[in-house]
Design a protein around this motif. Sequence first.
Motif, PDB file in Angstrom:
ATOM      1  N   PHE A 274      19.702 -10.524  29.826  1.00  0.00           N
ATOM      2  CA  PHE A 274      20.113 -11.724  29.083  1.00  0.00           C
ATOM      3  C   PHE A 274      21.107 -12.563  29.883  1.00  0.00           C
ATOM      4  O   PHE A 274      21.133 -13.788  29.779  1.00  0.00           O
ATOM      5  N   LYS A 275      21.944 -11.902  30.699  1.00  0.00           N
ATOM      6  CA  LYS A 275      22.928 -12.625  31.506  1.00  0.00           C
ATOM      7  C   LYS A 275      22.375 -13.062  32.852  1.00  0.00           C
ATOM      8  O   LYS A 275      22.869 -14.005  33.460  1.00  0.00           O
ATOM      9  N   GLY A 276      21.371 -12.320  33.358  1.00  0.00           N
ATOM     10  CA  GLY A 276      20.764 -12.679  34.632  1.00  0.00           C
ATOM     11  C   GLY A 276      21.535 -12.158  35.830  1.00  0.00           C
ATOM     12  O   GLY A 276      22.565 -11.489  35.691  1.00  0.00           O
ATOM     13  N   PHE A 277      21.048 -12.507  37.019  1.00  0.00           N
ATOM     14  CA  PHE A 277      21.654 -12.014  38.254  1.00  0.00           C
ATOM     15  C   PHE A 277      23.072 -12.548  38.453  1.00  0.00           C
ATOM     16  O   PHE A 277      23.966 -11.832  38.877  1.00  0.00           O
ATOM     17  N   ILE A 278      23.264 -13.806  38.139  1.00  0.00           N
ATOM     18  CA  ILE A 278      24.536 -14.465  38.473  1.00  0.00           C
ATOM     19  C   ILE A 278      25.650 -14.072  37.512  1.00  0.00           C
ATOM     20  O   ILE A 278      26.768 -13.754  37.928  1.00  0.00           O
ATOM     21  N   ASP A 279      25.368 -14.062  36.223  1.00  0.00           N
ATOM     22  CA  ASP A 279      26.426 -13.855  35.223  1.00  0.00           C
ATOM     23  C   ASP A 279      26.691 -12.390  34.899  1.00  0.00           C
ATOM     24  O   ASP A 279      27.670 -12.085  34.213  1.00  0.00           O
ATOM     25  N   SER A 280      25.860 -11.479  35.368  1.00  0.00           N
ATOM     26  CA  SER A 280      26.118 -10.050  35.134  1.00  0.00           C
ATOM     27  C   SER A 280      27.387  -9.643  35.881  1.00  0.00           C
ATOM     28  O   SER A 280      27.598 -10.063  37.027  1.00  0.00           O
ATOM     29  N   PRO A 281      28.249  -8.833  35.252  1.00  0.00           N
ATOM     30  CA  PRO A 281      29.557  -8.508  35.869  1.00  0.00           C
ATOM     31  C   PRO A 281      29.430  -7.578  37.075  1.00  0.00           C
ATOM     32  O   PRO A 281      28.569  -6.691  37.106  1.00  0.00           O
TER      33      PRO A 281
ATOM     34  N   ILE B 283      21.941  -6.442  42.321  1.00  0.00           N
ATOM     35  CA  ILE B 283      22.226  -5.866  40.990  1.00  0.00           C
ATOM     36  C   ILE B 283      22.648  -4.403  41.093  1.00  0.00           C
ATOM     37  O   ILE B 283      23.104  -3.827  40.109  1.00  0.00           O
ATOM     38  N   ALA B 284      22.503  -3.790  42.285  1.00  0.00           N
ATOM     39  CA  ALA B 284      23.014  -2.429  42.473  1.00  0.00           C
ATOM     40  C   ALA B 284      24.529  -2.396  42.362  1.00  0.00           C
ATOM     41  O   ALA B 284      25.121  -1.344  42.101  1.00  0.00           O
TER      42      ALA B 284
END
Length: 301
Positions: free
Chosen positions: A47-54, A39-40
């Motif tokens: 709300f989007k989580g690890f996978i869907d975060s841009p 996530i860095a």
Amino acid sequence: MKVASINRMKVYWPLYVMAIPGIIFLVIFKYIPLAGAVIAFKDYSVFKGFIDSPWVGLKHFKTLIHHPDFVRVFSNTMILGLLKIVLVFPVAVLLALMMNEIRKSALKKGIQTALYIPHFLSWVIVAGIIFDFFSISGLFNIVIGWFGHEPVLAMQESAYFRPIYVISSIWRDAGWGTVVYMAAISAIDPQLYESAMMDGASKFRQIRHITFPLLLPTVLILFLLEIGNFLDLGFDQVFNMLTPMTYNVGDILDTYVFRTGIQQAQYSFATAVGLFQSVIGFTLVFIFNKLSKKVSDGGLW
């Protein structure tokens, strides 16, 4: 080789069983969280989580480096880290060498206990003791008042923060740091000292030519571990000792991340700073591990 390893495991299986809880702890709290470092490089949203975060690449690292407070915070971290390595780390070694020369068992155990006890106090309690000690009516101002000096609010003065940081680190942790050194010293063959005494070696020469050289590999290993945490000074200690008047000399990466990352829910930014600290720590460990091999045969790998 495989047969020898299997036989060794059969003989020492209780030790392997005892190691299982430690291995589980490392896996759960040290290795699995490494996946979260991704996530860095993202704009993480709960709300989007690890996978869907841009993905944003090095955005958060650039934000850190170009932030107006970065130079001040990074400088404070480097200075306090250097003070801890140079002034705090050697104290445990010196204490272990001195305690080893105490021949009365009861006195030795009493001193060891007195030195160990502060380690079991949380930094919240230690910081409270420090604030009381340096308060207007505290012991510090009482003593300087005997010499005609005006009371000083030391915890509100920038000039006092770093010395207090060093002294409090020594008081709380130096005694506990002697545990490993005392164990290493106790493993030294007593016949070496007997031979040295027969040759007329003084206590100082015995320490210089026997105790310290044989203790050096242990010192180097613990030094390398300490170097790995060079920028990780311990949030609890600094946070509980900081006041708004000492931010200019005491605000470090950990406290900075807590304010700007955790309290403002900038989790990606906070992770980027943590990863930045880890990379520098690993680099320092790698460099000093190479140097330690030139000094002795010891090292982490």
